[in-house]
Design a protein around this motif. Sequence first.
Motif, PDB file in Angstrom:
ATOM      1  N   GLN A 218      54.887  24.044  45.352  1.00 49.94           N
ATOM      2  CA  GLN A 218      56.247  23.619  44.676  1.00 49.94           C
ATOM      3  C   GLN A 218      57.536  24.012  45.461  1.00 49.94           C
ATOM      4  O   GLN A 218      57.514  24.959  46.045  1.00 49.94           O
ATOM      5  CB  GLN A 218      56.247  24.157  43.202  1.00 49.94           C
ATOM      6  CG  GLN A 218      57.379  23.813  42.418  1.00 49.94           C
ATOM      7  CD  GLN A 218      57.234  24.274  41.036  1.00 49.94           C
ATOM      8  OE1 GLN A 218      56.103  24.164  40.246  1.00 49.94           O
ATOM      9  NE2 GLN A 218      58.311  24.807  40.439  1.00 49.94           N
ATOM     10  N   THR A 219      58.674  23.347  45.173  1.00 49.18           N
ATOM     11  CA  THR A 219      60.099  23.844  45.539  1.00 49.18           C
ATOM     12  C   THR A 219      60.865  23.538  44.470  1.00 49.18           C
ATOM     13  O   THR A 219      60.522  22.849  43.602  1.00 49.18           O
ATOM     14  CB  THR A 219      60.395  22.954  46.700  1.00 49.18           C
ATOM     15  OG1 THR A 219      60.512  21.698  46.316  1.00 49.18           O
ATOM     16  CG2 THR A 219      59.684  23.125  48.171  1.00 49.18           C
ATOM     17  N   ASP A 220      62.072  24.768  44.290  1.00 51.95           N
ATOM     18  CA  ASP A 220      63.072  24.476  43.356  1.00 51.95           C
ATOM     19  C   ASP A 220      64.312  23.953  44.291  1.00 51.95           C
ATOM     20  O   ASP A 220      64.562  24.302  45.522  1.00 51.95           O
ATOM     21  CB  ASP A 220      63.410  25.757  42.771  1.00 51.95           C
ATOM     22  CG  ASP A 220      62.037  26.461  42.073  1.00 51.95           C
ATOM     23  OD1 ASP A 220      61.383  25.345  41.571  1.00 51.95           O
ATOM     24  OD2 ASP A 220      61.939  27.540  41.907  1.00 51.95           O
ATOM     25  N   TYR A 221      65.078  23.229  43.866  1.00 50.29           N
ATOM     26  CA  TYR A 221      66.268  22.715  44.369  1.00 50.29           C
ATOM     27  C   TYR A 221      67.260  22.307  43.495  1.00 50.29           C
ATOM     28  O   TYR A 221      67.270  22.184  42.177  1.00 50.29           O
ATOM     29  CB  TYR A 221      65.797  21.445  45.271  1.00 50.29           C
ATOM     30  CG  TYR A 221      65.355  20.398  44.353  1.00 50.29           C
ATOM     31  CD1 TYR A 221      66.377  19.442  43.803  1.00 50.29           C
ATOM     32  CD2 TYR A 221      64.086  20.148  43.978  1.00 50.29           C
ATOM     33  CE1 TYR A 221      65.874  18.285  42.999  1.00 50.29           C
ATOM     34  CE2 TYR A 221      63.621  18.972  43.238  1.00 50.29           C
ATOM     35  CZ  TYR A 221      64.622  17.983  42.598  1.00 50.29           C
ATOM     36  OH  TYR A 221      63.910  17.240  41.896  1.00 50.29           O
ATOM     37  N   ALA A 222      68.633  22.681  44.086  1.00 50.47           N
ATOM     38  CA  ALA A 222      69.679  22.423  43.489  1.00 50.47           C
ATOM     39  C   ALA A 222      70.229  20.883  43.578  1.00 50.47           C
ATOM     40  O   ALA A 222      69.833  20.176  44.559  1.00 50.47           O
ATOM     41  CB  ALA A 222      71.166  23.344  44.177  1.00 50.47           C
ATOM     42  N   LEU A 223      70.546  20.300  42.512  1.00 46.31           N
ATOM     43  CA  LEU A 223      70.918  18.834  42.481  1.00 46.31           C
ATOM     44  C   LEU A 223      71.975  18.448  43.396  1.00 46.31           C
ATOM     45  O   LEU A 223      72.045  17.496  44.110  1.00 46.31           O
ATOM     46  CB  LEU A 223      71.078  18.223  40.776  1.00 46.31           C
ATOM     47  CG  LEU A 223      69.843  18.492  39.983  1.00 46.31           C
ATOM     48  CD1 LEU A 223      70.174  17.868  38.567  1.00 46.31           C
ATOM     49  CD2 LEU A 223      68.755  17.786  40.602  1.00 46.31           C
ATOM     50  N   SER A 224      72.908  19.285  43.331  1.00 42.48           N
ATOM     51  CA  SER A 224      74.029  19.320  44.240  1.00 42.48           C
ATOM     52  C   SER A 224      74.452  20.640  44.806  1.00 42.48           C
ATOM     53  O   SER A 224      74.730  21.638  43.869  1.00 42.48           O
ATOM     54  CB  SER A 224      75.165  18.445  43.427  1.00 42.48           C
ATOM     55  OG  SER A 224      76.369  18.354  44.373  1.00 42.48           O
ATOM     56  N   GLU A 225      74.816  20.644  46.266  1.00 46.64           N
ATOM     57  CA  GLU A 225      75.338  21.972  46.800  1.00 46.64           C
ATOM     58  C   GLU A 225      76.108  21.639  47.859  1.00 46.64           C
ATOM     59  O   GLU A 225      75.530  21.281  48.874  1.00 46.64           O
ATOM     60  CB  GLU A 225      74.055  22.967  46.907  1.00 46.64           C
ATOM     61  CG  GLU A 225      74.477  24.261  47.467  1.00 46.64           C
ATOM     62  CD  GLU A 225      73.272  25.378  47.656  1.00 46.64           C
ATOM     63  OE1 GLU A 225      73.305  25.871  48.827  1.00 46.64           O
ATOM     64  OE2 GLU A 225      72.666  25.280  46.813  1.00 46.64           O
ATOM     65  N   ASP A 226      77.331  21.977  47.712  1.00 50.15           N
ATOM     66  CA  ASP A 226      78.293  21.802  48.993  1.00 50.15           C
ATOM     67  C   ASP A 226      78.493  20.532  49.498  1.00 50.15           C
ATOM     68  O   ASP A 226      78.175  20.323  50.786  1.00 50.15           O
ATOM     69  CB  ASP A 226      77.971  23.183  50.321  1.00 50.15           C
ATOM     70  CG  ASP A 226      77.993  24.218  49.612  1.00 50.15           C
ATOM     71  OD1 ASP A 226      79.023  24.709  48.936  1.00 50.15           O
ATOM     72  OD2 ASP A 226      77.193  25.320  50.091  1.00 50.15           O
ATOM     73  N   GLY A 227      78.481  19.681  48.690  1.00 49.62           N
ATOM     74  CA  GLY A 227      78.246  18.472  49.044  1.00 49.62           C
ATOM     75  C   GLY A 227      76.974  17.540  49.329  1.00 49.62           C
ATOM     76  O   GLY A 227      76.979  16.337  49.853  1.00 49.62           O
ATOM     77  N   LEU A 228      76.053  18.427  49.383  1.00 52.76           N
ATOM     78  CA  LEU A 228      74.589  17.680  49.794  1.00 52.76           C
ATOM     79  C   LEU A 228      73.903  17.720  48.231  1.00 52.76           C
ATOM     80  O   LEU A 228      74.187  18.410  47.552  1.00 52.76           O
ATOM     81  CB  LEU A 228      73.931  18.901  50.714  1.00 52.76           C
ATOM     82  CG  LEU A 228      74.723  19.383  51.777  1.00 52.76           C
ATOM     83  CD1 LEU A 228      73.961  20.355  52.486  1.00 52.76           C
ATOM     84  CD2 LEU A 228      74.777  18.188  52.854  1.00 52.76           C
TER      85      LEU A 228
ATOM     86  N   PRO B 271      71.352  25.427  53.554  1.00 51.76           N
ATOM     87  CA  PRO B 271      70.962  24.857  54.748  1.00 51.76           C
ATOM     88  C   PRO B 271      72.403  24.585  55.417  1.00 51.76           C
ATOM     89  O   PRO B 271      73.527  24.532  54.960  1.00 51.76           O
ATOM     90  CB  PRO B 271      70.561  23.303  54.260  1.00 51.76           C
ATOM     91  CG  PRO B 271      70.943  23.165  53.096  1.00 51.76           C
ATOM     92  CD  PRO B 271      71.220  24.612  52.504  1.00 51.76           C
ATOM     93  N   ASP B 272      72.349  24.497  56.845  1.00 51.20           N
ATOM     94  CA  ASP B 272      73.477  23.991  57.713  1.00 51.20           C
ATOM     95  C   ASP B 272      73.766  22.667  57.447  1.00 51.20           C
ATOM     96  O   ASP B 272      72.818  21.757  57.800  1.00 51.20           O
ATOM     97  CB  ASP B 272      73.131  24.259  59.028  1.00 51.20           C
ATOM     98  CG  ASP B 272      74.060  23.971  60.021  1.00 51.20           C
ATOM     99  OD1 ASP B 272      75.179  23.268  59.742  1.00 51.20           O
ATOM    100  OD2 ASP B 272      74.227  24.610  61.318  1.00 51.20           O
ATOM    101  N   PRO B 273      74.908  22.232  56.943  1.00 48.72           N
ATOM    102  CA  PRO B 273      75.177  20.801  56.960  1.00 48.72           C
ATOM    103  C   PRO B 273      74.771  19.791  58.025  1.00 48.72           C
ATOM    104  O   PRO B 273      74.440  18.441  57.809  1.00 48.72           O
ATOM    105  CB  PRO B 273      76.323  20.570  56.357  1.00 48.72           C
ATOM    106  CG  PRO B 273      76.702  22.193  55.849  1.00 48.72           C
ATOM    107  CD  PRO B 273      76.047  22.922  56.693  1.00 48.72           C
ATOM    108  N   SER B 274      74.825  20.338  59.148  1.00 48.21           N
ATOM    109  CA  SER B 274      74.576  19.511  60.507  1.00 48.21           C
ATOM    110  C   SER B 274      73.125  19.443  60.786  1.00 48.21           C
ATOM    111  O   SER B 274      73.035  18.485  61.413  1.00 48.21           O
ATOM    112  CB  SER B 274      75.245  20.184  61.603  1.00 48.21           C
ATOM    113  OG  SER B 274      74.720  21.308  61.973  1.00 48.21           O
TER     114      SER B 274
END
Length: 113
Positions: A9-19, A58-61
Amino acid sequence: MTITWTIPQTDYALSEDGLTDVINNIHWRVTDSETVGTGDDAVTYTASSYGTQSIGAPDPSTYIPYANVTEAECIAWCQSAMGEEQVAEITASLTESIELQKAPVDGSGTPWA
């Protein structure tokens, strides 16, 4: 011995720093096994460990969209966040567990069974 890493499993943010859907926690399981003997006399010993590892933003690039992330990438991110020392400690703990199964030093039960 066979060391196997899996990500249940992973947990994730629905939105973070435009991602969107940014993985921030990885739930991992590491399993080790060793088969001793052959044929009908073969015995397989197993040990496993489970945990959760937070990973940095994460690095956006180099961001990989959630739908395109592979288990192998999550394993690499998890191990990188842990560091080589912690990964080695987990592996050593599993190896020790299997060795204790092969040559136990303690027992349990009741003497009147």
